[in-house]
Design a protein around this motif. Structure first.
Motif, PDB file in Angstrom:
ATOM      1  N   UNK A  79      51.748   4.571  23.602  1.00 21.32           N
ATOM      2  CA  UNK A  79      53.072   5.041  23.202  1.00 21.32           C
ATOM      3  C   UNK A  79      52.908   6.120  22.127  1.00 21.32           C
ATOM      4  N   UNK A  80      53.448   7.323  22.353  1.00 17.25           N
ATOM      5  CA  UNK A  80      53.255   8.421  21.381  1.00 17.25           C
ATOM      6  C   UNK A  80      53.889   8.146  20.014  1.00 17.25           C
ATOM      7  N   UNK A  92      55.671   2.230  13.926  1.00 14.66           N
ATOM      8  CA  UNK A  92      56.260   2.469  15.244  1.00 14.66           C
ATOM      9  C   UNK A  92      57.690   2.953  15.070  1.00 14.66           C
ATOM     10  N   UNK A  93      57.957   4.141  15.602  1.00 15.89           N
ATOM     11  CA  UNK A  93      59.261   4.776  15.477  1.00 15.89           C
ATOM     12  C   UNK A  93      59.706   4.860  14.026  1.00 15.89           C
TER      13      UNK A  93
END
Length: 351
Positions: A79-80, A92-93
């Motif tokens: 996941x980028x 993450x995010x």
């Protein structure tokens, strides 16, 4: 460098395989950083147990606490929006998460070497929003018949210091967060000075200031004030990046002796010591120039997060000179070592 620790030949005393996971679907990834106390004629440790689900190659899985229990979050490894460079914390995010969820587990020993989980004593787990990422690294202070448990409380809102008290280790009273984020490494002195409680703690600043050791005082051990910065990091030294107090300071004829940890730019964790005035512990009168313990054994160099020795628990032997220090090694194992208090004091450099 001078390592004066006499490590237990039984090390590691505890490894992840020695503890049963708290629930199905989780595995113990790390045992580390025990608080230490004496109770019922035994030596006890309140050990940080860090758990996570079994990891698959295509995803990172980690638990968090919710109002209904433990929730497992899975994020694809490709996941980028995932940053997983650190084994302990991921982003993450734009949100930070711990890769493990920690709670505190009680173990005891007759000889200080072989520890077991006793029946009738239960784990301490996070409570409420401010502990939803777990509770960690408990320090224990015994004052006037009461055990004070100061621990790191972790949540999406930050890292602060929580407090619970007990007399029997079966019934606990929660006092909430006594030092708000960002703060940790809180050790309460085991004796009042001029009628006041004192505690070391470690607020953090990323822009102005740094990760330094502070002292505070209190009338009741719950509400704290008169905060003062008493010890700072040193450039080009083993403690150049951050420092933090270990367990409760030890009263000696020379002053209050505190074992502390320090890290350098390479995230190597070592132990040192400093001395505070007996009547006014906000005055630091001496400090070691070099570590008294550094990671040299294989179990200290390699593990979940290697190159680490970290303590927040010790007991004195009846000879009043031998200090038994229990410590976390490589963020994975619980170990023990002996020090001579006189030898530590002989290494102090007075200011």
């Amino acid at each position: 460098m001078k390592d004066i620790a006499k490590r237990f030949p039984e090390n590691p005393l505890l490894s992840p395989a020695d503890i049963v996971p708290s629930q199905e679907g989780l595995q113990v990834a790390c045992l580390l950083n025990p608080g230490v106390f004496q109770f019922d004629g035994k030596i006890w440790m309140i050990v940080r147990v860090a758990e996570r689900p079994e990891q698959r190659g295509d995803a990172i899985s980690f638990p968090i606490l919710t109002e209904t229990g433990v929730k497992i979050i899975n994020i694809p490894i490709d996941d980028p929006e995932l940053n997983a460079k650190d084994a302990r914390v991921i982003k993450y995010k734009g949100i930070d998460y711990l890769t493990t969820l920690s709670h505190l587990r009680l173990v005891c020993s007759q000889d200080g070497r072989k520890f077991i989980e006793p029946e009738g004593y239960y784990p301490l787990i996070g409570q409420g929003l401010l502990e939803s990422f777990g509770i960690e690294d408990c320090r224990v202070s015994y004052i006037d018949g009461v055990y004070y448990l100061t621990y790191t409380a972790v949540s999406p809102n930050g890292v602060g210091v929580g407090l619970r008290t007990t007399r029997d280790w079966k019934n606990f009273r929660s006092h909430g967060m006594i030092f708000p984020p960002h703060n940790k490494d809180c050790a309460i002195f085991e004796e009042k000075i001029k009628g006041m409680f004192f505690a070391l703690h470690r607020p953090s600043s990323l822009e102005i200031g740094g990760n330094f050791i502070w002292i505070a005082s209190s009338i009741d051990g719950i509400h704290w004030g008169n905060h003062q910065c008493i010890l700072k990091t040193r450039e080009n030294s083993w403690d150049s990046s951050r420092i933090g107090a270990g367990a409760s300071p030890i009263k000696t004829e020379q002053g209050w002796l505190s074992i502390y940890h320090g890290t350098n730019r390479d995230n190597q964790y070592c132990l040192g010591a400093f001395l505070m005035d007996l009547q006014d512990p906000s005055k630091v009168i001496a400090r070691t120039l070099v570590p008294i313990m550094m990671p040299i054994e294989e179990y200290e160099l390699a593990g979940f997060f290697g190159n680490v020795v970290f303590t927040n628990g010790h007991v004195k032997s009846p000879d009043n000179d031998t200090l038994i220090v229990y410590y976390g090694a490589s963020d994975e194992f619980v170990c023990g070592a002996e020090f001579s208090i006189k030898e530590i004091i002989s290494l102090l450099q007075y200011s």
